[in-house]
Design a protein around this motif. Structure first.
Motif, short mmCIF file in Angstrom:
data_model
loop_
_atom_site.label_atom_id
_atom_site.label_comp_id
_atom_site.label_asym_id
_atom_site.label_seq_id
_atom_site.Cartn_x
_atom_site.Cartn_y
_atom_site.Cartn_z
N GLY A 197 103.45 -15.76 -8.31
CA GLY A 197 103.80 -15.64 -6.90
C GLY A 197 105.30 -15.63 -6.69
N GLU A 198 105.94 -16.79 -6.91
CA GLU A 198 107.38 -16.89 -6.70
C GLU A 198 108.15 -15.95 -7.62
N GLY A 199 107.56 -15.64 -8.77
CA GLY A 199 108.22 -14.77 -9.75
C GLY A 199 108.25 -13.31 -9.34
N ASN B 44 99.80 -34.93 -3.18
CA ASN B 44 100.40 -34.58 -1.88
C ASN B 44 101.05 -33.21 -1.90
N SER B 45 101.12 -32.58 -3.06
CA SER B 45 101.86 -31.32 -3.17
C SER B 45 101.39 -30.57 -4.40
N GLY B 46 101.87 -29.32 -4.52
CA GLY B 46 101.55 -28.53 -5.69
C GLY B 46 102.21 -29.10 -6.95
N ALA B 47 103.47 -29.48 -6.82
CA ALA B 47 104.17 -30.01 -7.99
C ALA B 47 103.45 -31.21 -8.56
N GLU B 48 102.98 -32.07 -7.68
CA GLU B 48 102.26 -33.27 -8.16
C GLU B 48 100.91 -32.91 -8.79
N ALA B 49 100.30 -31.85 -8.32
CA ALA B 49 99.05 -31.39 -8.95
C ALA B 49 99.35 -30.95 -10.38
N ASN B 50 100.46 -30.21 -10.55
CA ASN B 50 100.84 -29.78 -11.91
C ASN B 50 101.29 -30.97 -12.76
N GLU B 51 101.98 -31.92 -12.13
CA GLU B 51 102.41 -33.11 -12.88
C GLU B 51 101.19 -33.82 -13.47
N ALA C 72 96.78 -26.46 -4.16
CA ALA C 72 97.53 -27.08 -3.05
C ALA C 72 97.53 -26.07 -1.89
N LYS C 73 98.69 -25.86 -1.30
CA LYS C 73 98.92 -24.87 -0.24
C LYS C 73 97.73 -24.73 0.73
N ALA C 74 96.89 -23.69 0.55
CA ALA C 74 95.89 -23.39 1.58
C ALA C 74 94.81 -24.45 1.71
N SER D 111 107.51 -17.78 -14.33
CA SER D 111 106.53 -18.62 -13.62
C SER D 111 107.23 -19.58 -12.66
N PHE D 112 106.44 -20.16 -11.78
CA PHE D 112 106.94 -21.25 -10.93
C PHE D 112 105.87 -22.32 -10.85
N HIS D 113 106.26 -23.56 -11.21
CA HIS D 113 105.27 -24.64 -11.21
C HIS D 113 105.72 -25.86 -10.41
N GLY D 114 106.91 -25.84 -9.81
CA GLY D 114 107.30 -26.96 -8.97
C GLY D 114 108.73 -27.40 -9.22
N ARG D 115 109.15 -28.44 -8.50
CA ARG D 115 110.55 -28.86 -8.49
C ARG D 115 110.78 -30.27 -9.01
N ILE E 166 99.38 -21.37 -16.87
CA ILE E 166 99.82 -20.09 -16.29
C ILE E 166 99.27 -19.90 -14.88
N GLU E 167 99.99 -19.09 -14.12
CA GLU E 167 99.46 -18.60 -12.85
C GLU E 167 98.62 -17.36 -13.13
N PRO E 168 97.57 -17.11 -12.38
CA PRO E 168 96.80 -15.89 -12.60
C PRO E 168 97.56 -14.65 -12.09
N VAL F 5 95.24 -23.44 -15.35
CA VAL F 5 95.63 -22.36 -14.45
C VAL F 5 96.18 -22.95 -13.15
N ASP F 6 97.39 -22.51 -12.82
CA ASP F 6 98.05 -22.95 -11.59
C ASP F 6 97.62 -22.02 -10.46
N GLU F 7 96.70 -22.54 -9.62
CA GLU F 7 96.17 -21.76 -8.49
C GLU F 7 96.78 -22.22 -7.17
N ILE F 8 97.95 -22.82 -7.27
CA ILE F 8 98.54 -23.42 -6.07
C ILE F 8 98.81 -22.37 -4.99
N GLN F 9 99.29 -21.20 -5.40
CA GLN F 9 99.54 -20.14 -4.42
C GLN F 9 98.35 -19.19 -4.28
N THR F 10 97.61 -19.01 -5.36
CA THR F 10 96.54 -18.00 -5.38
C THR F 10 95.18 -18.55 -4.95
C1 LIG Z 1 102.27 -21.35 -8.33
C2 LIG Z 1 102.95 -22.55 -7.72
N1 LIG Z 1 102.92 -23.71 -8.39
C3 LIG Z 1 103.50 -24.82 -7.89
C4 LIG Z 1 104.17 -24.78 -6.69
C5 LIG Z 1 104.83 -26.03 -6.17
O1 LIG Z 1 104.14 -26.50 -5.04
P1 LIG Z 1 104.87 -27.53 -4.03
O2 LIG Z 1 106.00 -26.80 -3.44
O3 LIG Z 1 103.79 -27.90 -3.05
O4 LIG Z 1 105.30 -28.70 -4.84
C6 LIG Z 1 104.24 -23.58 -5.97
C7 LIG Z 1 105.00 -23.50 -4.71
O5 LIG Z 1 105.38 -22.45 -4.26
C8 LIG Z 1 103.61 -22.43 -6.50
O6 LIG Z 1 103.65 -21.25 -5.87
#
Ligand SMILES: Cc1ncc(COP(=O)(O)O)c(C=O)c1O
Length: 412
Positions: A204-206, A112-119, A261-263, A147-151, A199-201, A232-237
């Protein structure tokens, strides 16, 4: 009760009954159309943030809206005891995109979200580390500082921003962050406990910080040498944002696991973890799950997004839109550099100009951006943004920066 007017007090601040984790919102938006947003007073804004790189096909896109609406009338959810044709079609389409990008067959888990995809990716790394690499107890995941991978707790621990960990200590064990772009540091951190590198390619948040030349190729080589997973975390990219379907394609490497996730839902809450088939096979029935994994409603949006992005050649839109922004925003006084790729750009401002002040001044004039560092703006409009909108945004940004500079001069 009229929620819109009730939510504003006389200072025009919004008072919402939400937990105070986001800070006070400054605008209440009621509707959108393409790159445009309209607030409750019908004031028009250009949205150059797109819900943080989410609404890539524009607000209220009629193709996506029709797909969601038709699906809502047919079937929304059945649980994972059963299949539904829409989730199956969406997974086939995601596999198709990733097969084109990696040459590999894979499998998908919807979230349902990016964080869960990374989880899901983090659990898969442990499962794969224990089962497939000699059962030697590999579990640690290396990530990059910044990096940013979720909350969630695990994805927060993976996030290479120690300041965000403090209030929630102790963090779950099994995560190490090394300096971004530093292959020697990465090599030094790999020991027999390591299962994967995540890693993110492009961070983004960083701060919208691209990977240095050769970095992703080096990560791939290190993973191959150590027999660990490249995730590779492609959630933003992902989904064309950087001018290719996935950010890793710029480096010509094929990861083992990709999170999305996201788009992919254009605003419908959905994410996915994709893994090479032999890696995904490390999971056994019962290892992972989610009530809402792959609902017919959310995956209907994914099918429509992928079809529409293919029809429009979304990567091309991101590349041409990005070039136009570099041209028009690059000519603005006090914009000192523009970094990033496609339509995920960091606009670095001249020293002494606070990005948060510019964001507020631009918002007041009808342009939405965000401050991704103290001195840089993040610019991530819908991929469908027009040249006329980019020119209009450049005018607004010029005025906003000039107003901030004047106010700063008046203060001194
Ligand atoms: C690279 C990356 N990974 C993970 C996340 C977390 O996604 P979500 O906020 O949908 O849990 C984000 C959100 O900005 C992100 O940019």
């Amino acid at each position: 009760m009229n929620v819109s007017s009730h939510a504003f007090d006389t200072q025009n601040e919004v008072h919402c009954p939400f937990m105070p984790v986001f800070g006070p919102p400054s605008v209440m938006f009621e509707r959108g159309e393409g790159t445009q947003l309209f607030d409750v007073n019908n004031k028009r804004y250009l949205d150059f943030l797109a819900g943080i790189a989410v609404v890539s096909l524009g607000h209220a896109n009629p193709v996506i809206a029709d797909a969601i609406s038709a699906q809502a009338h047919r079937l929304v959810h059945v649980s994972n005891f059963f299949a539904n044709p829409v989730a199956t079609e969406a997974a086939i389409k995601i596999n198709g995109l990733l097969r084109e990008a990696t040459g590999l067959a894979g499998q998908v888990f919807f979230t349902n979200s990016g964080a869960e995809a990374n989880e899901c990716a983090l659990k898969l790394a442990r499962r794969h580390g224990r089962r497939n690499v000699g059962g030697d107890g590999r579990y640690r995941v290396i990530t990059a500082l910044g990096s940013f991978h979720g909350r969630t707790l695990a994805t927060l621990a993976a996030t290479g921003q120690p300041a965000k960990h403090g209030p929630f200590a102790p963090m779950p064990d099994g995560f190490t962050s090394v300096p971004w772009g530093d292959l020697d540091a990465l090599r030094a951190a790999i020991d027999p406990s390591v299962a994967a590198i995540l890693i993110e390619p492009l961070q983004g948040e960083g701060g919208v910080v691209p990977a240095p030349e050769g970095y992703l190729q080096g990560v791939r080589e290190l993973c191959d040498e150590a027999g660990i997973l490249m995730m590779v975390d492609e959630i933003q990219t992902g989904f064309a944002r950087t001018g290719t379907w996935f950010g890793f394609e710029h480096a010509g490497v094929s990861p083992d696991v990709v999170t999305l996730a996201k788009a992919m839902g254009n605003g419908m809450p959905i994410g996915a973890c994709w893994a090479r088939s032999d890696v995904a096979d490390a999971f056994q029935p019962g290892d992972h799950g989610s009530t809402y994994s792959g609902t017919a409603l959310a995956t209907a949006a994914v099918v429509a997004v992928i079809d529409e992005m293919r029809r429009l050649d979304a990567p091309h839109l991101a590349r041409t839109g990005g070039e136009l922004i570099r041209t028009h925003f690059g000519a603005i006084p006090d914009v000192v550099s523009i970094r990033g790729a496609g339509l995920l750009l960091g606009i670095e401002l001249a020293p002494g100009i606070a990005a948060s002040d510019v964001v507020a001044a631009a918002r007041d004039r009808g342009l939405i951006l965000n401050a991704v560092t103290a001195t840089a703006l993040r610019c991530a409009p819908p991929l469908t943004v027009s040249e006329a909108e980019i020119i209009e945004a450049a005018h607004i940004l010029t005025e906003a920066i000039s107003a901030v500079r004047s106010a700063k001069g008046a203060d001194q």
